[in-house]
Scaffold this motif. Structure first.
Motif, PDB file in Angstrom:
ATOM      1  N   LEU A  98       0.834  -1.202   0.000  1.00 14.67           N
ATOM      2  CA  LEU A  98       0.000   0.000   0.000  1.00 14.67           C
ATOM      3  C   LEU A  98       0.870   1.254   0.000  1.00 14.67           C
ATOM      4  CD1 LEU A  98      -2.750  -1.064   2.589  1.00 14.67           C
ATOM      5  CD2 LEU A  98      -2.734  -1.366   0.113  1.00 14.67           C
ATOM      6  N   VAL A  99       2.004   1.195   0.727  1.00 17.96           N
ATOM      7  CA  VAL A  99       2.957   2.313   0.710  1.00 17.96           C
ATOM      8  C   VAL A  99       3.475   2.515  -0.714  1.00 17.96           C
ATOM      9  CG1 VAL A  99       5.199   3.125   1.530  1.00 17.96           C
ATOM     10  CG2 VAL A  99       3.632   1.987   3.116  1.00 17.96           C
ATOM     11  N   ASN A 100       3.851   1.427  -1.363  1.00 20.26           N
ATOM     12  CA  ASN A 100       4.364   1.493  -2.733  1.00 20.26           C
ATOM     13  C   ASN A 100       3.320   2.087  -3.684  1.00 20.26           C
ATOM     14  OD1 ASN A 100       6.463   0.554  -4.793  1.00 20.26           O
ATOM     15  ND2 ASN A 100       4.637  -0.476  -5.537  1.00 20.26           N
ATOM     16  N   ASP A 101       2.060   1.672  -3.532  1.00 19.13           N
ATOM     17  CA  ASP A 101       0.987   2.213  -4.378  1.00 19.13           C
ATOM     18  C   ASP A 101       0.823   3.720  -4.157  1.00 19.13           C
ATOM     19  OD1 ASP A 101       0.559  -0.330  -5.313  1.00 19.13           O
ATOM     20  OD2 ASP A 101      -1.207  -0.715  -4.069  1.00 19.13           O
ATOM     21  N   PRO A 149      11.316   0.928  11.103  1.00 17.13           N
ATOM     22  CA  PRO A 149      11.566   1.778   9.938  1.00 17.13           C
ATOM     23  C   PRO A 149      10.270   2.288   9.325  1.00 17.13           C
ATOM     24  CG  PRO A 149      11.779  -0.524   9.337  1.00 17.13           C
ATOM     25  CD  PRO A 149      11.590  -0.491  10.821  1.00 17.13           C
ATOM     26  N   GLY A 150      10.351   3.474   8.727  1.00 16.68           N
ATOM     27  CA  GLY A 150       9.175   4.055   8.069  1.00 16.68           C
ATOM     28  C   GLY A 150       9.558   4.749   6.781  1.00 16.68           C
ATOM     29  N   LEU A 151       8.653   4.696   5.791  1.00 13.45           N
ATOM     30  CA  LEU A 151       8.842   5.378   4.511  1.00 13.45           C
ATOM     31  C   LEU A 151       7.510   6.025   4.162  1.00 13.45           C
ATOM     32  CD1 LEU A 151      10.765   5.875   2.069  1.00 13.45           C
ATOM     33  CD2 LEU A 151       9.781   3.822   1.032  1.00 13.45           C
ATOM     34  N   TYR A 152       7.476   7.372   4.149  1.00 11.50           N
ATOM     35  CA  TYR A 152       6.178   8.031   4.010  1.00 11.50           C
ATOM     36  C   TYR A 152       6.344   9.469   3.525  1.00 11.50           C
ATOM     37  CZ  TYR A 152       7.473   9.994   8.565  1.00 11.50           C
ATOM     38  OH  TYR A 152       8.120  10.638   9.587  1.00 11.50           O
ATOM     39  N   ALA A 182      -7.932   6.478   6.536  1.00 18.39           N
ATOM     40  CA  ALA A 182      -8.404   6.384   5.154  1.00 18.39           C
ATOM     41  C   ALA A 182      -7.327   5.853   4.225  1.00 18.39           C
ATOM     42  CB  ALA A 182      -8.873   7.751   4.671  1.00 18.39           C
ATOM     43  N   ASP A 183      -6.053   6.044   4.587  1.00 17.74           N
ATOM     44  CA  ASP A 183      -4.968   5.566   3.726  1.00 17.74           C
ATOM     45  C   ASP A 183      -3.739   5.294   4.578  1.00 17.74           C
ATOM     46  OD1 ASP A 183      -3.091   8.091   3.641  1.00 17.74           O
ATOM     47  OD2 ASP A 183      -5.118   8.838   3.286  1.00 17.74           O
ATOM     48  N   ILE A 184      -2.783   4.582   4.011  1.00 14.49           N
ATOM     49  CA  ILE A 184      -1.596   4.151   4.743  1.00 14.49           C
ATOM     50  C   ILE A 184      -0.712   5.325   5.139  1.00 14.49           C
ATOM     51  CG2 ILE A 184      -0.338   3.717   2.582  1.00 14.49           C
ATOM     52  CD1 ILE A 184       0.073   1.806   5.914  1.00 14.49           C
ATOM     53  N   ASN A 185      -0.618   6.356   4.297  1.00 10.07           N
ATOM     54  CA  ASN A 185       0.263   7.485   4.622  1.00 10.07           C
ATOM     55  C   ASN A 185      -0.225   8.236   5.856  1.00 10.07           C
ATOM     56  OD1 ASN A 185       2.728   8.838   3.455  1.00 10.07           O
ATOM     57  ND2 ASN A 185       1.383  10.601   3.722  1.00 10.07           N
ATOM     58  N   SER A 186      -1.537   8.387   5.983  1.00  7.90           N
ATOM     59  CA  SER A 186      -2.102   9.043   7.178  1.00  7.90           C
ATOM     60  C   SER A 186      -1.789   8.227   8.425  1.00  7.90           C
ATOM     61  CB  SER A 186      -3.610   9.206   7.025  1.00  7.90           C
ATOM     62  OG  SER A 186      -3.930   9.973   5.896  1.00  7.90           O
ATOM     63  N   ALA A 187      -1.866   6.904   8.299  1.00 10.07           N
ATOM     64  CA  ALA A 187      -1.603   6.035   9.451  1.00 10.07           C
ATOM     65  C   ALA A 187      -0.147   6.144   9.901  1.00 10.07           C
ATOM     66  CB  ALA A 187      -1.940   4.597   9.089  1.00 10.07           C
ATOM     67  N   ILE A 188       0.791   6.173   8.948  1.00  8.31           N
ATOM     68  CA  ILE A 188       2.207   6.257   9.315  1.00  8.31           C
ATOM     69  C   ILE A 188       2.524   7.620   9.926  1.00  8.31           C
ATOM     70  CG2 ILE A 188       4.577   6.153   8.470  1.00  8.31           C
ATOM     71  CD1 ILE A 188       3.656   4.207   6.338  1.00  8.31           C
ATOM     72  N   ASN A 189       1.963   8.689   9.362  1.00  9.37           N
ATOM     73  CA  ASN A 189       2.163  10.018   9.951  1.00  9.37           C
ATOM     74  C   ASN A 189       1.642  10.067  11.381  1.00  9.37           C
ATOM     75  OD1 ASN A 189       3.232  12.450   8.249  1.00  9.37           O
ATOM     76  ND2 ASN A 189       2.151  11.145   6.789  1.00  9.37           N
ATOM     77  N   PHE A 190       0.496   9.427  11.627  1.00  4.00           N
ATOM     78  CA  PHE A 190      -0.041   9.361  12.987  1.00  4.00           C
ATOM     79  C   PHE A 190       0.913   8.586  13.892  1.00  4.00           C
ATOM     80  CE2 PHE A 190      -2.355   6.727  16.075  1.00  4.00           C
ATOM     81  CZ  PHE A 190      -2.925   7.711  16.865  1.00  4.00           C
ATOM     82  N   SER A 229       6.473  18.382  -2.718  1.00  2.00           N
ATOM     83  CA  SER A 229       6.168  17.300  -1.783  1.00  2.00           C
ATOM     84  C   SER A 229       7.485  16.847  -1.147  1.00  2.00           C
ATOM     85  CB  SER A 229       5.468  16.141  -2.502  1.00  2.00           C
ATOM     86  OG  SER A 229       5.049  15.158  -1.565  1.00  2.00           O
ATOM     87  N   ALA A 230       7.435  15.748  -0.417  1.00  2.00           N
ATOM     88  CA  ALA A 230       8.639  15.238   0.246  1.00  2.00           C
ATOM     89  C   ALA A 230       8.484  13.749   0.481  1.00  2.00           C
ATOM     90  CB  ALA A 230       8.876  15.964   1.566  1.00  2.00           C
ATOM     91  N   LEU A 231       9.605  13.091   0.675  1.00  2.00           N
ATOM     92  CA  LEU A 231       9.625  11.675   1.037  1.00  2.00           C
ATOM     93  C   LEU A 231      10.626  11.507   2.170  1.00  2.00           C
ATOM     94  CD1 LEU A 231       8.819   8.715   0.504  1.00  2.00           C
ATOM     95  CD2 LEU A 231      10.726   8.578  -1.104  1.00  2.00           C
ATOM     96  N   LEU A 232      10.163  10.911   3.263  1.00  2.00           N
ATOM     97  CA  LEU A 232      11.016  10.731   4.443  1.00  2.00           C
ATOM     98  C   LEU A 232      11.195   9.243   4.719  1.00  2.00           C
ATOM     99  CD1 LEU A 232      12.558  11.906   6.853  1.00  2.00           C
ATOM    100  CD2 LEU A 232      10.405  12.017   8.113  1.00  2.00           C
ATOM    101  N   ALA A 233      12.439   8.822   4.795  1.00  2.00           N
ATOM    102  CA  ALA A 233      12.782   7.443   5.172  1.00  2.00           C
ATOM    103  C   ALA A 233      13.486   7.483   6.519  1.00  2.00           C
ATOM    104  CB  ALA A 233      13.685   6.810   4.116  1.00  2.00           C
ATOM    105  N   ASP A 234      12.847   6.934   7.541  1.00  2.00           N
ATOM    106  CA  ASP A 234      13.420   6.924   8.889  1.00  2.00           C
ATOM    107  C   ASP A 234      13.771   5.488   9.251  1.00  2.00           C
ATOM    108  OD1 ASP A 234      14.174   7.246  11.489  1.00  2.00           O
ATOM    109  OD2 ASP A 234      12.480   8.513  12.051  1.00  2.00           O
TER     110      ASP A 234
END
Length: 578
Positions: free
Chosen positions: A10-13, A57-60, A281-289, A46-51
């Motif tokens: 889902l992150v990749n999508d 680990p997170g990519l979002y 609603a989506d994976i990016n919102s979940a990772i940011n949370f 925009s931006a992409l953060l890899a922690d």
């Protein structure tokens, strides 16, 4: 937070939808473990953060950009040199592995397009960010040499080798009936483990949810026809639900410490105690949370319980491995038999043979003997004798390790029982000090003086004018109750083969008083919620403490065993009010 390959799909999508075609105009490293790409898209940025910090680990795509240090690290400068002004032309996941790759096109000399890869390996504590060109590593966030990994080196100038791939069926593309059949054919402790081993993309969390959705018990080892059909339907529904690249709702599992344990694409039904679920609603919102949460410190009581549980799980796994080693070591006699057989038939053998069919000198049966062609017959026999001696030594050493591990597991169980009954800060602190002395806890900073700790007292219950009960609520109190308060003729009680409190009855108890003490012994043990709990009762003079044994450990003889079911309403009249 540990994301499964299925969730990373889902992150990749999301990254493909939001970032494909973007141009990298700046690279930062907010901390030594994170890489931030600032991107320019048509009409906006925009931006992409890899922690890659720790095991989460997170990519979002960050909602809020982190602050960046004034002086960039050397890896950041390397990425700036190679990636700035490059355009992201491809984003893909390696099957359902936890690896996502960005292909970035740069304009080279004479107008030639050069493609570089920025590879994000989101593999727990081994997570990494690697810059690659023509399959050669230009640079990486974490260097991995031969001393750290026998599988691959991750160093500048080395050829890039991907992490070991998963070998199972793709959970999203394989036919569900093939997945179920493959898992059913695997030897495993339970079907959930078999399902993880037979597929790629899922871990134990998703496997447990799939079985729950199919109404299959977690301890099931092999599926019957009806269960198999139910799981096939669940897998079909999962594949249909996750088909396509549009955003899908996801569910974050939040622990009592206010941390996201994982994020799943299906509504979780299996929740540990104190865990909650939040839908996004989506994976990016979940990772940011997830990255915005501030962890809470568990009370010391629960921290110690968690540490004991983790140590118990680790030693249980070790014990299983040691028992397997012992099975191999018990093959020692077979090695000696083969060595003796070679020596008895040495005239039939010659150097260069790889095997021989010989007659076993012990039972007359044919023995297929493997031989090393570079060794002489005598040297081959000596090799078998050497292996025999090695296995014999291993039997002794492994048995000693098994005994030590079993002893430590019993001790951990006693600590767990003590934490279950501890009610005051002093009691919990005494258990903490005991765990420090046992090497289970390390003291950080200056050691506080033990004199400041007020000694906790065992529970004293006066049944009547003639009878007093003393109940130890941790191992230190247990030793005190048994060997300091207890007289030789006093009755001593403890649950049979179950961790729990030591109880001393002082005075002249009647049978009803002993029965009450038996109930209390069951109540102050790990069998508190059980029925027909066995409780041993013996005069204290028959209880001994072996020299050098751990706190709370005793041996005894001449006991009488009672069986009881704790009645909390009855005991409430004797227990101190909360």
């Amino acid at each position: 937070m540990n994301l499964e390959g299925l969730t990373l799909k889902l992150v990749n999508d999301t990254l493909n939808k939001e970032l494909l075609g973007s141009k990298i105009y700046r690279v930062y490293m907010p901390n030594p473990h994170a890489v931030l790409l600032l991107l320019r898209r048509t009409g906006d940025t925009s931006a992409l953060l890899a922690d890659m910090n720790g095991g989460s680990p997170g990519l979002y795509i960050p909602v809020k950009l982190p602050e960046n240090p004034e002086t960039p690290p050397s890896f950041c400068m390397l990425l700036r040199k190679h990636l700035e002004e490059g355009r992201i032309t491809k984003i893909y996941q390696s099957d359902l592995d936890r690896v996502i790759t960005l292909e970035i096109d740069m304009l080279g000399q004479a107008g030639k397009i050069i493609t570089k890869k920025l590879i994000f390996e989101l593999t727990g504590k081994n997570s990494n960010v690697i810059l690659v060109q023509d399959n050669m590593i230009i640079g990486c966030l974490k260097h991995v040499g031969a001393a750290q990994s026998s599988y691959r080196c991750v160093l500048p100038g080395k050829e890039y080798v991907a992490p070991p791939p998963q070998s199972g069926l793709n959970i999203l593309t394989a036919k569900p009936e093939h997945i179920v059949q493959a898992a059913n054919n695997l030897p495993a402790a339970n079907f959930a483990k078999a399902l993880v081993a037979a597929t790629t993309g899922i871990g134990k969390a998703t496997a447990a949810e799939l079985l729950t959705a199919a109404d299959i018990l977690p301890q099931t080892v092999r599926l019957e026809q009806g269960e198999a059909q139910a799981l096939i339907k669940v897998l079909t529904d999962l594949q249909q639900h996750l088909s396509g690249v549009e955003a899908k709702p996801v569910y974050a599992l939040i622990s009592r410490t206010n941390q996201v344990k994982t994020i799943l694409p299906l509504l979780p039904q299996n929740l540990e105690q104190g865990m909650s679920v939040k839908e996004f609603a989506d994976i990016n919102s979940a990772i940011n949370f997830a990255v915005s949460l501030q962890p809470l410190q568990l009370p010391q009581h629960e921290q110690l319980q968690k540490l004991v549980a983790n140590e118990t799980a680790k030693l249980t796994k070790k014990l299983s491995a040691l028992r397997q080693d012992l099975l191999h070591a018990e093959d020692a006699e077979a090695q000696r038999m083969l060595a003796d057989t070679i020596m008895a038939n040495i005239y039939q053998l010659h150097k260069g043979q790889t095997y021989a069919e010989l007659i076993n000198i012990y039972d007359g049966a044919k023995a297929h003997v493997k031989l090393n062609p570079v060794l002489s017959p005598t040297e081959n026999a000596q090799a078998y004798y050497k292996r025999y001696n090695k296995y014999k030594r291993a039997q002794i050493e492994v048995r000693q390790q098994i005994a030590a591990t079993e002893e430590m597991l019993a001790y951990l169980a006693s600590l767990d029982a003590s934490l279950l009954t501890a009610t005051t800060k002093n009691e919990v602190e005494e258990i903490r000090q005991e765990m420090i002395a046992a090497g289970l806890l390390k003291i950080i900073g200056k050691k506080k003086a033990k004199a400041s700790l007020q000694k906790s007292q065992p529970l004293h219950i006066k049944i009547n004018e003639n009878v007093d009960l003393y109940i130890g609520k941790n191992n230190k109190q247990n030793d005190y109750v048994t060997f300091t308060l207890g007289g030789p003729r006093d009755l001593w009680l403890h649950t049979k083969d179950i961790p729990g409190s030591h109880i001393i009855i002082k005075g002249k108890p009647q049978e009803k008083d002993v029965q009450l003490a038996v109930q209390l012994a069951a109540y102050f043990s790990k069998a508190r919620a059980g029925s027909n709990v066995p409780v041993d009762c013996v005069e204290r003079r028959y209880v001994k403490k072996p020299a050098g044994s751990k706190p709370g450990f005793v041996i005894f003889t001449n006991q009488r065993t009672y069986y009881t079911t704790p009645d909390e309403q009855l005991l409430a009249a004797y227990l101190p009010k909360a």
